[in-house]
Design a protein around this motif. Structure first.
Motif, PDB file in Angstrom:
ATOM      1  N   ILE A  19      -6.053  -2.168  28.596  1.00 47.79           N
ATOM      2  CA  ILE A  19      -4.857  -2.273  27.753  1.00 47.79           C
ATOM      3  C   ILE A  19      -4.336  -0.881  27.414  1.00 47.79           C
ATOM      4  CG2 ILE A  19      -4.026  -2.933  25.454  1.00 47.79           C
ATOM      5  CD1 ILE A  19      -6.010  -5.352  25.672  1.00 47.79           C
ATOM      6  N   HIS A  20      -5.247   0.016  27.064  1.00 51.13           N
ATOM      7  CA  HIS A  20      -4.848   1.388  26.747  1.00 51.13           C
ATOM      8  C   HIS A  20      -4.191   2.056  27.949  1.00 51.13           C
ATOM      9  CE1 HIS A  20      -4.639   5.331  25.137  1.00 51.13           C
ATOM     10  NE2 HIS A  20      -5.653   5.815  25.823  1.00 51.13           N
ATOM     11  N   GLN A  21      -4.785   1.889  29.129  1.00 52.02           N
ATOM     12  CA  GLN A  21      -4.193   2.469  30.332  1.00 52.02           C
ATOM     13  C   GLN A  21      -2.822   1.866  30.607  1.00 52.02           C
ATOM     14  OE1 GLN A  21      -5.275   5.076  32.132  1.00 52.02           O
ATOM     15  NE2 GLN A  21      -6.891   5.284  30.613  1.00 52.02           N
ATOM     16  N   SER A  22      -2.666   0.584  30.321  1.00 45.85           N
ATOM     17  CA  SER A  22      -1.363  -0.069  30.503  1.00 45.85           C
ATOM     18  C   SER A  22      -0.316   0.531  29.577  1.00 45.85           C
ATOM     19  CB  SER A  22      -1.474  -1.574  30.250  1.00 45.85           C
ATOM     20  OG  SER A  22      -2.255  -2.212  31.236  1.00 45.85           O
ATOM     21  N   THR A  23      -0.703   0.816  28.337  1.00 45.87           N
ATOM     22  CA  THR A  23       0.262   1.402  27.394  1.00 45.87           C
ATOM     23  C   THR A  23       0.649   2.817  27.816  1.00 45.87           C
ATOM     24  OG1 THR A  23      -1.433   2.268  25.853  1.00 45.87           O
ATOM     25  CG2 THR A  23      -0.637   0.023  25.474  1.00 45.87           C
ATOM     26  N   ILE A  24      -0.259   3.530  28.456  1.00 46.54           N
ATOM     27  CA  ILE A  24       0.075   4.851  29.002  1.00 46.54           C
ATOM     28  C   ILE A  24       1.105   4.706  30.119  1.00 46.54           C
ATOM     29  CG2 ILE A  24      -0.830   6.822  30.310  1.00 46.54           C
ATOM     30  CD1 ILE A  24      -3.472   6.463  28.784  1.00 46.54           C
ATOM     31  N   GLU A  25       0.892   3.725  30.998  1.00 44.19           N
ATOM     32  CA  GLU A  25       1.832   3.476  32.093  1.00 44.19           C
ATOM     33  C   GLU A  25       3.199   3.049  31.555  1.00 44.19           C
ATOM     34  OE1 GLU A  25       1.267   4.147  35.172  1.00 44.19           O
ATOM     35  OE2 GLU A  25      -0.902   4.469  35.099  1.00 44.19           O
ATOM     36  N   ILE A  26       3.198   2.227  30.511  1.00 44.52           N
ATOM     37  CA  ILE A  26       4.458   1.784  29.906  1.00 44.52           C
ATOM     38  C   ILE A  26       5.230   2.978  29.357  1.00 44.52           C
ATOM     39  CG2 ILE A  26       5.455   0.509  27.954  1.00 44.52           C
ATOM     40  CD1 ILE A  26       3.084  -1.516  28.372  1.00 44.52           C
ATOM     41  N   THR A  27       4.536   3.841  28.638  1.00 38.98           N
ATOM     42  CA  THR A  27       5.189   5.013  28.059  1.00 38.98           C
ATOM     43  C   THR A  27       5.729   5.937  29.146  1.00 38.98           C
ATOM     44  OG1 THR A  27       3.782   4.923  26.089  1.00 38.98           O
ATOM     45  CG2 THR A  27       4.873   7.013  26.547  1.00 38.98           C
ATOM     46  N   THR A  28       4.954   6.133  30.187  1.00 37.15           N
ATOM     47  CA  THR A  28       5.408   6.979  31.302  1.00 37.15           C
ATOM     48  C   THR A  28       6.644   6.386  31.958  1.00 37.15           C
ATOM     49  OG1 THR A  28       3.127   7.676  31.724  1.00 37.15           O
ATOM     50  CG2 THR A  28       4.731   8.074  33.472  1.00 37.15           C
TER      51      THR A  28
ATOM     52  N   LEU B 254      11.370   4.537  23.781  1.00 33.31           N
ATOM     53  CA  LEU B 254      10.286   5.500  23.997  1.00 33.31           C
ATOM     54  C   LEU B 254       9.480   5.711  22.716  1.00 33.31           C
ATOM     55  CD1 LEU B 254       8.960   7.320  26.079  1.00 33.31           C
ATOM     56  CD2 LEU B 254      10.623   9.104  25.494  1.00 33.31           C
ATOM     57  N   THR B 255      10.152   5.752  21.588  1.00 30.01           N
ATOM     58  CA  THR B 255       9.467   5.878  20.296  1.00 30.01           C
ATOM     59  C   THR B 255       8.556   4.682  20.044  1.00 30.01           C
ATOM     60  OG1 THR B 255      11.275   7.181  19.332  1.00 30.01           O
ATOM     61  CG2 THR B 255       9.801   6.047  17.797  1.00 30.01           C
ATOM     62  N   ILE B 256       9.059   3.474  20.362  1.00 33.88           N
ATOM     63  CA  ILE B 256       8.249   2.262  20.206  1.00 33.88           C
ATOM     64  C   ILE B 256       7.023   2.331  21.103  1.00 33.88           C
ATOM     65  CG2 ILE B 256       8.207  -0.239  20.579  1.00 33.88           C
ATOM     66  CD1 ILE B 256      11.246  -0.201  19.876  1.00 33.88           C
ATOM     67  N   SER B 257       7.214   2.752  22.350  1.00 37.62           N
ATOM     68  CA  SER B 257       6.089   2.807  23.299  1.00 37.62           C
ATOM     69  C   SER B 257       5.047   3.843  22.881  1.00 37.62           C
ATOM     70  CB  SER B 257       6.592   3.107  24.710  1.00 37.62           C
ATOM     71  OG  SER B 257       7.025   4.445  24.851  1.00 37.62           O
ATOM     72  N   GLU B 258       5.509   4.959  22.353  1.00 35.11           N
ATOM     73  CA  GLU B 258       4.563   5.998  21.902  1.00 35.11           C
ATOM     74  C   GLU B 258       3.701   5.470  20.764  1.00 35.11           C
ATOM     75  OE1 GLU B 258       3.816   8.880  23.008  1.00 35.11           O
ATOM     76  OE2 GLU B 258       5.462   9.571  24.281  1.00 35.11           O
ATOM     77  N   ASN B 259       4.298   4.701  19.866  1.00 34.30           N
ATOM     78  CA  ASN B 259       3.540   4.120  18.748  1.00 34.30           C
ATOM     79  C   ASN B 259       2.504   3.120  19.263  1.00 34.30           C
ATOM     80  OD1 ASN B 259       3.143   3.694  15.819  1.00 34.30           O
ATOM     81  ND2 ASN B 259       3.968   1.658  16.231  1.00 34.30           N
ATOM     82  N   VAL B 260       2.889   2.311  20.245  1.00 37.93           N
ATOM     83  CA  VAL B 260       1.955   1.351  20.838  1.00 37.93           C
ATOM     84  C   VAL B 260       0.816   2.082  21.546  1.00 37.93           C
ATOM     85  CG1 VAL B 260       1.693  -0.506  22.515  1.00 37.93           C
ATOM     86  CG2 VAL B 260       3.739  -0.414  21.092  1.00 37.93           C
ATOM     87  N   LYS B 261       1.170   3.130  22.281  1.00 37.87           N
ATOM     88  CA  LYS B 261       0.149   3.902  23.005  1.00 37.87           C
ATOM     89  C   LYS B 261      -0.841   4.548  22.026  1.00 37.87           C
ATOM     90  CE  LYS B 261       0.961   7.984  24.693  1.00 37.87           C
ATOM     91  NZ  LYS B 261       1.443   9.140  25.503  1.00 37.87           N
ATOM     92  N   LYS B 262      -0.343   5.111  20.955  1.00 40.66           N
ATOM     93  CA  LYS B 262      -1.211   5.740  19.961  1.00 40.66           C
ATOM     94  C   LYS B 262      -2.131   4.707  19.315  1.00 40.66           C
ATOM     95  CE  LYS B 262       1.946   9.537  18.811  1.00 40.66           C
ATOM     96  NZ  LYS B 262       2.876  10.076  17.786  1.00 40.66           N
ATOM     97  N   SER B 263      -1.598   3.521  19.055  1.00 38.20           N
ATOM     98  CA  SER B 263      -2.422   2.480  18.428  1.00 38.20           C
ATOM     99  C   SER B 263      -3.535   2.029  19.368  1.00 38.20           C
ATOM    100  CB  SER B 263      -1.557   1.284  18.026  1.00 38.20           C
ATOM    101  OG  SER B 263      -1.152   0.522  19.143  1.00 38.20           O
ATOM    102  N   SER B 264      -3.217   1.868  20.650  1.00 41.07           N
ATOM    103  CA  SER B 264      -4.241   1.433  21.608  1.00 41.07           C
ATOM    104  C   SER B 264      -5.271   2.524  21.835  1.00 41.07           C
ATOM    105  CB  SER B 264      -3.595   1.021  22.934  1.00 41.07           C
ATOM    106  OG  SER B 264      -3.068   2.125  23.625  1.00 41.07           O
ATOM    107  N   ASP B 265      -4.824   3.768  21.790  1.00 34.31           N
ATOM    108  CA  ASP B 265      -5.752   4.902  21.928  1.00 34.31           C
ATOM    109  C   ASP B 265      -6.724   4.935  20.750  1.00 34.31           C
ATOM    110  OD1 ASP B 265      -6.427   7.634  23.209  1.00 34.31           O
ATOM    111  OD2 ASP B 265      -6.023   8.153  21.120  1.00 34.31           O
ATOM    112  N   PHE B 266      -6.184   4.720  19.552  1.00 36.22           N
ATOM    113  CA  PHE B 266      -7.039   4.701  18.359  1.00 36.22           C
ATOM    114  C   PHE B 266      -8.063   3.576  18.443  1.00 36.22           C
ATOM    115  CE2 PHE B 266      -7.969   3.053  14.103  1.00 36.22           C
ATOM    116  CZ  PHE B 266      -8.493   4.187  13.499  1.00 36.22           C
ATOM    117  N   PHE B 267      -7.602   2.378  18.808  1.00 38.75           N
ATOM    118  CA  PHE B 267      -8.477   1.217  18.894  1.00 38.75           C
ATOM    119  C   PHE B 267      -9.573   1.434  19.944  1.00 38.75           C
ATOM    120  CE2 PHE B 267      -8.079  -3.685  18.325  1.00 38.75           C
ATOM    121  CZ  PHE B 267      -9.466  -3.788  18.219  1.00 38.75           C
TER     122      PHE B 267
END
Length: 206
Positions: free
Chosen positions: A117-126, A15-28
């Motif tokens: 991609i950003h929406q996908s990272t949100i789904e992954i984190t969820t 979950l920590t890894i996914s949150e970092n990925v989600k934050k990075s995609s959100d920033f980008f």
């Protein structure tokens, strides 16, 4: 399947890894590029996310190597972690290419790729939040959503390349834009790999 009532360290690490990925995609996705200096900042920040992600992956691998019994197959845990790291690597590489090409004009196709991609990272984190709470059946709908985003990126790739060859006369720009389109679609493909792993976890453990 070995589930206890308390939070599992591996699920928390994923979950920590996914949150970092989600934050990075959100920033980008939300970052506004106006000049070359912005490209340098984008690349630098994305590199920070990528380096942080490498640290998380290292901790996950160390924990796997020290643990005899895991809540789900260790291969599934490792696959989720590595594939999420691949998403982050792909985004960081894309940001680096933006800077390398001095690409200050982000077109609609790139924005659509980044949005999916950003929406996908949100789904992954969820989905991984649900995994952490032992709600495996509820993860399936998020895997389906990730695959839908990837399918839309396939369509965007076809349209973007077709449009590129019609309107762009500069061969250098054709090469640059095509490479970035394909790079972003590759990130979406990796998100789909994560969805496939999620479905495998559900099938074997639910």
């Amino acid at each position: 399947m070995i589930f206890s009532s308390k939070k599992d360290v591996f699920f928390e690490q994923l979950l920590t890894i996914s949150e970092n990925v989600k934050k990075s995609s959100d920033f980008f996705f939300h970052y506004e590029i106006k000049n070359v200096a912005d490209l340098k900042e984008l690349s630098s920040v994305m590199k920070e996310y990528e380096s942080r992600g490498d640290t998380y992956i290292h901790k996950l691998i160390v924990a796997l190597n020290k643990t005899f019994i895991t809540p789900i197959e260790r291969e599934d845990i490792l696959q989720l972690g590595v594939k999420m790291d691949d998403v982050l690597d792909g985004l960081e590489q894309c940001a680096a290419y933006f800077e390398m090409f001095s690409l200050t004009e982000i077109d609609d196709f790139m924005r659509k790729f980044l949005e999916h991609i950003h929406q996908s990272t949100i789904e992954i984190t969820t989905a991984l939040q649900l995994l952490s709470n032992k709600k495996l059946h509820d993860m399936r709908k998020h895997a389906i959503e990730i695959k839908d985003h990837e399918s839309k990126c396939d369509d965007i790739l076809r349209k973007s390349i077709k449009h590129l060859f019609v309107v762009e006369k500069d061969p250098i720009k054709v090469i640059q834009y095509k490479e970035i389109y394909e790079m972003l679609e590759g990130v979406a493909d990796t998100c789909q790999d994560i969805a496939n792993t999620i479905e495998s976890i559900i099938m074997r453990n639910a």
